[in-house]
Design a protein around this motif. Structure first.
Motif, PDB file in Angstrom:
ATOM      1  N   ARG A 185       0.830  -1.205   0.000  1.00 12.11           N
ATOM      2  CA  ARG A 185       0.000   0.000   0.000  1.00 12.11           C
ATOM      3  C   ARG A 185       0.864   1.255   0.000  1.00 12.11           C
ATOM      4  O   ARG A 185       0.540   2.243  -0.665  1.00 12.11           O
ATOM      5  CB  ARG A 185      -0.906  -0.001   1.222  1.00 12.11           C
ATOM      6  CG  ARG A 185      -1.940  -1.114   1.234  1.00 12.11           C
ATOM      7  CD  ARG A 185      -2.796  -1.037   2.471  1.00 12.11           C
ATOM      8  NE  ARG A 185      -3.582  -2.246   2.658  1.00 12.11           N
ATOM      9  CZ  ARG A 185      -4.385  -2.446   3.701  1.00 12.11           C
ATOM     10  NH1 ARG A 185      -4.489  -1.529   4.632  1.00 12.11           N
ATOM     11  NH2 ARG A 185      -5.070  -3.560   3.801  1.00 12.11           N
TER      12      ARG A 185
ATOM     13  N   GLU B  56     -10.771   0.703   3.412  1.00  7.41           N
ATOM     14  CA  GLU B  56      -9.654   1.196   2.595  1.00  7.41           C
ATOM     15  C   GLU B  56      -9.823   2.635   2.156  1.00  7.41           C
ATOM     16  O   GLU B  56      -8.859   3.378   2.091  1.00  7.41           O
ATOM     17  CB  GLU B  56      -9.515   0.290   1.345  1.00  7.41           C
ATOM     18  CG  GLU B  56      -9.211  -1.154   1.674  1.00  7.41           C
ATOM     19  CD  GLU B  56      -7.927  -1.312   2.455  1.00  7.41           C
ATOM     20  OE1 GLU B  56      -6.958  -0.623   2.151  1.00  7.41           O
ATOM     21  OE2 GLU B  56      -7.931  -2.136   3.394  1.00  7.41           O
ATOM     22  N   ASP B  57     -11.056   3.006   1.806  1.00  8.55           N
ATOM     23  CA  ASP B  57     -11.268   4.331   1.226  1.00  8.55           C
ATOM     24  C   ASP B  57     -12.079   5.247   2.131  1.00  8.55           C
ATOM     25  O   ASP B  57     -12.341   6.392   1.760  1.00  8.55           O
ATOM     26  CB  ASP B  57     -11.962   4.204  -0.131  1.00  8.55           C
ATOM     27  CG  ASP B  57     -11.189   3.288  -1.068  1.00  8.55           C
ATOM     28  OD1 ASP B  57      -9.955   3.308  -1.003  1.00  8.55           O
ATOM     29  OD2 ASP B  57     -11.840   2.575  -1.868  1.00  8.55           O
TER      30      ASP B  57
ATOM     31  N   LEU C 281     -14.661  -0.911   1.130  1.00  6.23           N
ATOM     32  CA  LEU C 281     -14.695   0.518   0.830  1.00  6.23           C
ATOM     33  C   LEU C 281     -14.547   1.347   2.105  1.00  6.23           C
ATOM     34  O   LEU C 281     -13.820   2.355   2.134  1.00  6.23           O
ATOM     35  CB  LEU C 281     -15.989   0.866   0.100  1.00  6.23           C
ATOM     36  CG  LEU C 281     -16.085   0.447  -1.366  1.00  6.23           C
ATOM     37  CD1 LEU C 281     -17.501   0.687  -1.877  1.00  6.23           C
ATOM     38  CD2 LEU C 281     -15.087   1.201  -2.216  1.00  6.23           C
TER      39      LEU C 281
ATOM     40  N   GLY D  96       1.994   2.531  -3.317  1.00  5.95           N
ATOM     41  CA  GLY D  96       0.993   3.074  -4.227  1.00  5.95           C
ATOM     42  C   GLY D  96       0.044   2.056  -4.820  1.00  5.95           C
ATOM     43  O   GLY D  96      -0.786   2.405  -5.661  1.00  5.95           O
ATOM     44  N   ILE D  97       0.118   0.780  -4.403  1.00  2.00           N
ATOM     45  CA  ILE D  97      -0.784  -0.263  -4.898  1.00  2.00           C
ATOM     46  C   ILE D  97      -1.995  -0.338  -3.968  1.00  2.00           C
ATOM     47  O   ILE D  97      -1.847  -0.550  -2.762  1.00  2.00           O
ATOM     48  CB  ILE D  97      -0.076  -1.630  -4.962  1.00  2.00           C
ATOM     49  CG1 ILE D  97       1.143  -1.547  -5.883  1.00  2.00           C
ATOM     50  CG2 ILE D  97      -1.027  -2.705  -5.458  1.00  2.00           C
ATOM     51  CD1 ILE D  97       1.969  -2.819  -5.924  1.00  2.00           C
ATOM     52  N   SER D  98      -3.175  -0.128  -4.513  1.00  3.11           N
ATOM     53  CA  SER D  98      -4.386  -0.144  -3.688  1.00  3.11           C
ATOM     54  C   SER D  98      -4.799  -1.574  -3.360  1.00  3.11           C
ATOM     55  O   SER D  98      -4.371  -2.533  -4.009  1.00  3.11           O
ATOM     56  CB  SER D  98      -5.527   0.573  -4.408  1.00  3.11           C
ATOM     57  OG  SER D  98      -5.980  -0.204  -5.500  1.00  3.11           O
ATOM     58  N   ALA D  99      -5.636  -1.694  -2.346  1.00  7.58           N
ATOM     59  CA  ALA D  99      -6.126  -3.018  -1.947  1.00  7.58           C
ATOM     60  C   ALA D  99      -6.927  -3.678  -3.064  1.00  7.58           C
ATOM     61  O   ALA D  99      -6.892  -4.900  -3.230  1.00  7.58           O
ATOM     62  CB  ALA D  99      -6.979  -2.900  -0.690  1.00  7.58           C
ATOM     63  N   TRP D 100      -7.638  -2.879  -3.852  1.00  7.45           N
ATOM     64  CA  TRP D 100      -8.444  -3.446  -4.932  1.00  7.45           C
ATOM     65  C   TRP D 100      -7.570  -4.107  -5.990  1.00  7.45           C
ATOM     66  O   TRP D 100      -7.976  -5.095  -6.606  1.00  7.45           O
ATOM     67  CB  TRP D 100      -9.296  -2.349  -5.575  1.00  7.45           C
ATOM     68  CG  TRP D 100     -10.214  -1.708  -4.592  1.00  7.45           C
ATOM     69  CD1 TRP D 100     -10.084  -0.458  -4.043  1.00  7.45           C
ATOM     70  CD2 TRP D 100     -11.375  -2.278  -3.994  1.00  7.45           C
ATOM     71  NE1 TRP D 100     -11.109  -0.205  -3.159  1.00  7.45           N
ATOM     72  CE2 TRP D 100     -11.913  -1.311  -3.111  1.00  7.45           C
ATOM     73  CE3 TRP D 100     -12.023  -3.504  -4.121  1.00  7.45           C
ATOM     74  CZ2 TRP D 100     -13.053  -1.540  -2.360  1.00  7.45           C
ATOM     75  CZ3 TRP D 100     -13.169  -3.741  -3.372  1.00  7.45           C
ATOM     76  CH2 TRP D 100     -13.665  -2.773  -2.507  1.00  7.45           C
ATOM     77  N   GLU D 101      -6.375  -3.581  -6.195  1.00  8.35           N
ATOM     78  CA  GLU D 101      -5.494  -4.158  -7.203  1.00  8.35           C
ATOM     79  C   GLU D 101      -4.939  -5.505  -6.769  1.00  8.35           C
ATOM     80  O   GLU D 101      -4.917  -6.458  -7.553  1.00  8.35           O
ATOM     81  CB  GLU D 101      -4.345  -3.181  -7.510  1.00  8.35           C
ATOM     82  CG  GLU D 101      -4.795  -1.937  -8.252  1.00  8.35           C
ATOM     83  CD  GLU D 101      -3.664  -0.957  -8.471  1.00  8.35           C
ATOM     84  OE1 GLU D 101      -3.399  -0.614  -9.650  1.00  8.35           O
ATOM     85  OE2 GLU D 101      -3.035  -0.528  -7.472  1.00  8.35           O
TER      86      GLU D 101
END
Length: 370
Positions: free
Chosen positions: A94, A368-369, A365, A97-102
């Motif tokens: 994370r 993470e967001d 969501l 720069g790699i999001s959890a969704w990826e």
């Protein structure tokens, strides 16, 4: 892009190993208890030897694994994501720069792949082995005469009547139904032949009936028509699409039928007058299994990726396990309601998995967001 692919492959490998390990462990545990129960039932039966009981338990193993798969994905996912979080690997991902969704896309697709393999490949093998196990169980561990005995030895069915032009239907009711190897016989048979508008044309009363290849053989059959005297007794044949195996399968558990054979068999049941709700529900549940597996993967991620330094990790993991079991219980309740006819079959099979998926996405969501 290369970093994301490399990370995804690494997470998928960890996820797949954890899920397979959980599947083997849970299946072995459940099968052990099943084997112990079979031993208890066979204690007073001299023909049910240890070898027979072991064979029945082994034949049931693929079916047990099919039922355990959603739990294996849930627990395996929790174990995988907790380990990756504890070792700070996901935290570093994370931070880069790699999001959890990826990095969750790959294990979610892997879970769906497990579901597809289970539905398309394991289910046909499981159905054949379970059918053999039930046959052996009826022969060695039960005193009844199999599935037809549970119906009181009676048979009701509705089939197309190819002897009528235009084609009508024939409703058959028989008592004292018995299976002798690959032959089905019954006593005191009534056949009601109706035209396309469901108007009664003739009624046939027979003392004995035998299901042969392609037809019912009616013996001492009297044909009764409205406003006419009964005809003298004679032997007559009534064409049919049914076979002895199909009659047995209609009373047996839908789990003993392959997913590839279910659509044609459901159509046959509808033509023959048998209820197809159980088979249609089982078919839709098999189709929904990949979605349920993906839902379990996202649920496991949502409840196990909390950093250890924030505390409450044990409570979060326990909540994830409870949520997964709650989803499983809701799906089983929906199946029972669907079997009663109070809920459409498609809704009963797909709604729990779809609603669980939306709740899991909402949790991620928020985590993470949010």
């Amino acid at each position: 892009m290369t970093a994301i692919v490399t990370l995804s492959l690494y997470i998928v490998r960890q996820f797949a190993v954890a899920v397979v390990s959980m599947l083997l462990a849970l299946s072995g545990l459940v099968s052990m208890f099943d084997f112990i129960e079979l031993l208890r039932r066979s204690a007073s039966l001299p023909n049910a030897t240890f070898g027979v009981v072991s064979q029945i338990a082994a034949l049931r193993l693929p079916y047990v694994a099919m039922q355990i798969l959603p739990f294996a994905v849930l627990l395996g996912g929790i174990l995988c994501f907790w380990r990756l979080t504890r070792s700070s690997e996901l935290i570093v991902a994370r931070a880069s720069g790699i999001s959890a969704w990826e990095f969750l896309a790959a294990p979610t697709l892997c879970a769906m792949l497990f579901g597809v393999i289970a539905t398309a490949l394991i289910s046909p093998v499981s159905s054949v082995m379970l059918a053999r196990a039930e046959t052996m169980e009826n022969a060695y561990l039960r005193s009844g005469g199999g599935p037809l005995a549970l119906n009181g030895g009676q048979l009701w069915l509705r089939q197309s009547d190819r002897m009528l032009t235009p084609r009508g239907v024939a409703i058959i009711h028989a008592h004292g139904v018995e299976l002798h190897g690959r032959q089905l016989t019954a006593q005191d048979v009534s056949v009601f032949r109706l035209d396309g508008a469901d108007k009664l044309l003739t009624r046939i009363e027979a003392a004995h009936v035998t299901l042969d290849a392609g037809h019912w053989q009616l013996e001492d059959a009297r044909t009764i028509r409205p406003d006419q005297l009964p005809e003298p007794p004679r032997t007559m044949n009534l064409p049919t699409d049914l076979t002895v195996n199909r009659v047995q399968e209609s009373f047996a558990s839908p789990d003993t039928l392959s997913v590839w054979a279910l659509p044609d068999f459901i159509a046959l049941l509808d033509r023959s007058g048998f209820s197809s709700i159980r088979h249609r529900l089982h078919f839709q549940a098999l189709l929904a299994l990949p979605l349920l597996a993906a839902t379990m993967a996202l649920v496991s991620a949502g409840f196990s990726m909390r950093p250890a330094r924030r505390g409450g990790v044990a409570r979060m993991i326990g909540s994830g396990v409870a949520a997964g079991f709650a989803l499983f219980v809701v799906s089983k309740i929906a199946e029972e309601i669907g079997q009663s006819g109070a809920l459409p079959v498609v809704l009963a099979a797909w709604a729990p998995a779809a609603s669980g998926l939306m709740l899991a996405i909402a949790l991620l969501l928020h985590t993470e967001d949010g």
